[in-house]
Design a protein around this motif. Sequence first.
Motif, PDB file in Angstrom:
ATOM      1  N   CYS A  65      -2.039  -2.927  -3.713  1.00 12.10           N
ATOM      2  CA  CYS A  65      -1.714  -3.971  -4.691  1.00 12.10           C
ATOM      3  C   CYS A  65      -1.611  -5.304  -3.965  1.00 12.10           C
ATOM      4  O   CYS A  65      -0.919  -5.418  -2.952  1.00 12.10           O
ATOM      5  CB  CYS A  65      -0.394  -3.641  -5.392  1.00 12.10           C
ATOM      6  N   TYR A 124      -0.440  -4.301 -11.681  1.00 11.90           N
ATOM      7  CA  TYR A 124       0.070  -3.198 -10.855  1.00 11.90           C
ATOM      8  C   TYR A 124      -0.016  -1.847 -11.562  1.00 11.90           C
ATOM      9  O   TYR A 124       0.710  -0.915 -11.230  1.00 11.90           O
ATOM     10  CB  TYR A 124       1.509  -3.472 -10.398  1.00 11.90           C
ATOM     11  N   VAL A 152      -3.216   3.582  -2.911  1.00  7.82           N
ATOM     12  CA  VAL A 152      -3.198   2.470  -3.847  1.00  7.82           C
ATOM     13  C   VAL A 152      -2.868   1.211  -3.066  1.00  7.82           C
ATOM     14  O   VAL A 152      -2.020   1.234  -2.166  1.00  7.82           O
ATOM     15  CB  VAL A 152      -2.186   2.696  -4.997  1.00  7.82           C
ATOM     16  N   LEU A 184      -0.688   1.132  -9.132  1.00  7.66           N
ATOM     17  CA  LEU A 184       0.518   1.370  -8.331  1.00  7.66           C
ATOM     18  C   LEU A 184       1.575   2.062  -9.172  1.00  7.66           C
ATOM     19  O   LEU A 184       2.211   3.040  -8.744  1.00  7.66           O
ATOM     20  CB  LEU A 184       1.056   0.045  -7.792  1.00  7.66           C
ATOM     21  N   GLN A 191       3.244   5.779  -8.662  1.00  9.37           N
ATOM     22  CA  GLN A 191       4.690   5.923  -8.505  1.00  9.37           C
ATOM     23  C   GLN A 191       5.298   6.776  -9.616  1.00  9.37           C
ATOM     24  O   GLN A 191       6.212   7.570  -9.370  1.00  9.37           O
ATOM     25  CB  GLN A 191       5.336   4.539  -8.440  1.00  9.37           C
ATOM     26  N   SER A 239       0.846  -1.195   0.000  1.00 10.05           N
ATOM     27  CA  SER A 239       0.000   0.000   0.000  1.00 10.05           C
ATOM     28  C   SER A 239       0.879   1.243   0.000  1.00 10.05           C
ATOM     29  O   SER A 239       1.956   1.257   0.603  1.00 10.05           O
ATOM     30  CB  SER A 239      -0.942   0.017   1.203  1.00 10.05           C
ATOM     31  N   GLN A 240       0.410   2.258  -0.686  1.00  9.88           N
ATOM     32  CA  GLN A 240       1.150   3.518  -0.777  1.00  9.88           C
ATOM     33  C   GLN A 240       0.155   4.667  -0.872  1.00  9.88           C
ATOM     34  O   GLN A 240      -0.887   4.550  -1.533  1.00  9.88           O
ATOM     35  CB  GLN A 240       2.083   3.514  -1.984  1.00  9.88           C
ATOM     36  N   ASP A 262      -4.618  -4.609  -8.445  1.00  5.06           N
ATOM     37  CA  ASP A 262      -4.494  -3.415  -7.615  1.00  5.06           C
ATOM     38  C   ASP A 262      -5.661  -2.475  -7.862  1.00  5.06           C
ATOM     39  O   ASP A 262      -6.463  -2.659  -8.777  1.00  5.06           O
ATOM     40  CB  ASP A 262      -3.148  -2.711  -7.840  1.00  5.06           C
TER      41      ASP A 262
END
Length: 209
Positions: free
Chosen positions: A110, A162, A108, A165, A169, A96-97, A137
Amino acid sequence: MTDSAQSGSTPDHLALRDLIENWAVWRDAGEWDRFRTVWHPEGRMMATWFQGGFDEFISVNRKGWERGVRILHFLGGSSIDIAGPRAVAQTKMTISQRAAVHDVVCDVVCTGRFYDFFEKRDGRWGMVLRQPIYEKDRLDPVDPDARLTLDAALLARFPEGYRHLAYLQTSIGYVVKADMPGLDGPAVEALYARGRSWLEGHPLLEAAE
């Protein structure tokens, strides 16, 4: 022949499970000196945003922390195959981010697996390679009333497992690897072949980075 049919409570299985759990706890807590003990000297980390040795992985994580980057991990069950001094483990996980995407703060999440290569040297297990498998995700604004429109072309550049994610990023400046293993396909089949070869005692096959 692997020892995968043995109970998961054997000393080797327990030691490997400890390494897997310690990786997540110590990495997310920033306990870098303890985190180093999980690895063998040549250990390598593969991730969407980083591919390289664990010392460099620590360095870039520290720099990311200073900029406010937060990437967290949660673990599920593990399946561990042991063949003499070598092992391959698959562990269910989520990544997670949280970050701003087009000025909207988003989370997010994943779901996937950590696919790990281990070796026992002088009585100590250590990680030689960690390669995540990215299964699915999603991305959600933290504020449910916020409006967010994603760039469809950018989203489509990345595999389904992903892509959100990777989108997040990329939006904060990372260069994301676009061919990581997912639920199926040539990349994950090649990874499974590397695992079988490792357990058979062969040198670790190289993969494209």
